[in-house]
Design an enzyme around this catalytic site. Structure first.
Site, PDB file in Angstrom:
ATOM      1  N   ASP A  94      -1.534 -30.447 -58.109  1.00 51.23           N
ATOM      2  CA  ASP A  94      -2.112 -29.118 -58.346  1.00 51.23           C
ATOM      3  C   ASP A  94      -1.909 -28.651 -59.783  1.00 51.23           C
ATOM      4  O   ASP A  94      -1.064 -29.170 -60.508  1.00 51.23           O
ATOM      5  CB  ASP A  94      -1.510 -28.081 -57.381  1.00 51.23           C
ATOM      6  CG  ASP A  94      -0.005 -27.909 -57.548  1.00 51.23           C
ATOM      7  OD1 ASP A  94       0.687 -28.926 -57.763  1.00 51.23           O
ATOM      8  OD2 ASP A  94       0.487 -26.763 -57.480  1.00 51.23           O
ATOM      9  N   GLU A 140       3.062 -27.860 -56.131  1.00 51.15           N
ATOM     10  CA  GLU A 140       4.256 -27.689 -56.966  1.00 51.15           C
ATOM     11  C   GLU A 140       4.240 -26.340 -57.664  1.00 51.15           C
ATOM     12  O   GLU A 140       5.253 -25.658 -57.754  1.00 51.15           O
ATOM     13  CB  GLU A 140       4.339 -28.804 -58.013  1.00 51.15           C
ATOM     14  CG  GLU A 140       5.696 -28.901 -58.717  1.00 51.15           C
ATOM     15  CD  GLU A 140       5.868 -28.007 -59.938  1.00 51.15           C
ATOM     16  OE1 GLU A 140       7.009 -27.867 -60.393  1.00 51.15           O
ATOM     17  OE2 GLU A 140       4.886 -27.427 -60.427  1.00 51.15           O
TER      18      GLU A 140
HETATM   19 ZN   LIG Z   1       4.140 -29.377 -63.556  1.00 49.16          ZN
END
Ligand SMILES: [Zn+2]
Length: 420
Positions: free
Chosen positions: A89, A182
């Site tokens: 992401d 993340e």
């Molecule tokens: Zn990163």
């Protein structure tokens, strides 16, 4: 061991740059408010593409699990297992839709001018002056680039390509994971730790050449709720207790010298992030940060003390303080395994790269994974100015990240299955 240190070799022998340019074109912005995993369709699209590319390289078991985590194995020709991780992401703070990469060949050392008045100036982004002659990749000024962390994915892929082409290179079993979420702090939530089965792993999610992160903040979230007495304002005299006023006083009493805007480096902070409510009930969410767990507990105590002090002013006012753990500094977990740090430094030096240790004023998936029992420090992937339109990367930096991975793998191959 064959020391990989020639960036040109990686750029010639692998598809690292083509891969990177392919990955950044897919919008994988994660969505904070979502309760789905992955929180955006683009993440799943890229996950599927990555699983296919891993199979094409020759990692036949590559698949996307039910939560959008890409998993694959390269069986070792030496004992032991180590993991490599990068995230799919990109940060929700800036758009990652329609990324149009701009390639600046033979960089001349001057400021790079992009659309929308975005200027990447070597006076501010000082790593640029170390990249004269390099090929620099930026976005066009309207989006972020996504080197965080698609450069990490591309570097891992390139290392796998090299290992598959030259089967004589010694390597332990490699477990690969490309994970979603993340940037919204949930990358470790559904991490399949048991299936992954590596006693140690490395996230390739760091910044410029040489960056090593073995320290992160420890983090708690605090919520303070004031409960007042709500009465029609026309008849409120002597009866109303307005929770908003007390919340305001509480915010005013927070120490200004312990705020993100007044601290840096190793200093922690207490930071109100958002408020909500009305006269009857008002609450503030706060994040507490410190590199030291004791100091962090102290921040929590201070929040309680200040909230209670406000409550003392008015017996009818209710106050509640809730403190929740978010993540912990990975340092104490890594200190138990000094061999990991030694091998990382050995790998970097073999790549001709000088390691620099940067404590992260934030968390990584590695902080959580380390706490869950898999020591997971972070290594550079090459990018600079993450999460905004001036993000950039040098292709040499990305290639040196792949070199470091290849060296680290060989260092572990030489350790005879000793992984910690
Ligand atoms: Zn990163």
């Amino acid at each position: 061991m064959r020391a990989f240190k020639n960036d040109k070799e990686i750029l010639e022998k692998t598809a690292i740059i083509d891969r990177f340019l392919r990955y950044i074109r897919i919008d994988t912005t994660s969505v904070e408010e979502s309760d789905k995993c992955p929180s955006s369709p683009g993440q799943l699209e890229l996950a599927k593409m990555l699983a296919q590319e891993l199979r094409d390289i020759g990692l036949e078991d590559a698949k996307v699990d039910e939560n959008g985590y890409v998993l694959a194995t390269l069986s070792g020709n030496r004992p032991g297992t180590i993991g490599f991780i990068a995230h799919i992401d990109t940060a929700p703070q800036f758009t990652g839709k329609n990324v149009k990469p701009v390639i600046h060949e033979n960089y001349d050392g001057k400021a790079i001018k992009l659309k929308n008045g975005i200027v990447i100036d070597p006076a501010e982004s000082r790593e640029l002056s170390r990249c004269i002659g390099d090929t620099i990749i930026t976005a066009d000024g309207s989006t972020l680039l996504g080197a965080d962390d698609k450069a990490g994915i591309a570097a891992i892929m390139a290392a796998l390509e090299i290992l598959k082409k030259d089967e004589s290179l010694p390597h332990p079993t490699l477990r690969i994971c490309f994970n979603p979420e993340e940037e919204v702090g949930r990358g470790a939530d559904k991490f399949p730790l048991e299936t992954f089965g590596a006693p140690v792993a490395f996230t390739l999610d760091g910044g410029f050449v040489g960056e090593v992160n073995t320290e992160t903040f420890s983090a708690d979230k605090a919520t303070v709720t004031f409960r007042g007495v709500s009465v029609h304002p026309g008849m409120a005299k002597g009866k109303m207790v307005n929770a908003l006023r007390y919340l305001g006083s509480f915010l005013d009493s927070l120490p200004t010298e312990k705020a993100p805007e007044t601290t840096e480096k190793r200093e922690g902070f207490i930071h109100p992030t958002d408020i909500s409510g009305d006269a009857a009930e008002a609450k503030v969410n706060m994040i507490l940060r410190s590199f030291d767990d004791k100091e962090l507990a102290g921040h929590g105590d201070e929040v309680k003390r200040l909230a209670n002090k406000i409550a003392e002013r008015e017996p009818r006012l209710g106050v509640e303080v809730e403190i929740k753990e978010q993540y912990r500094n990975m340092r104490p977990g890594l200190d138990k395994h000094p061999g990991i740090m030694e091998r990382m430094v050995q790998a970097l030096k073999a790549a001709g790269v000088k390691p620099f240790h940067e404590p992260i004023r934030g968390g990584t998936d590695g902080s959580r994974l380390t706490a869950m029992g898999m020591p997971t420090p972070n290594l550079f992937a090459g990018g600079v100015n993450f999460h905004g339109p001036s993000e950039w990367i040098s292709t040499r930096a990305m290639a040196l990240s792949a070199c470091t991975i290849l060296n680290l793998i060989q260092v572990y191959a030489e350790s005879g299955g000793e992984t910690k």
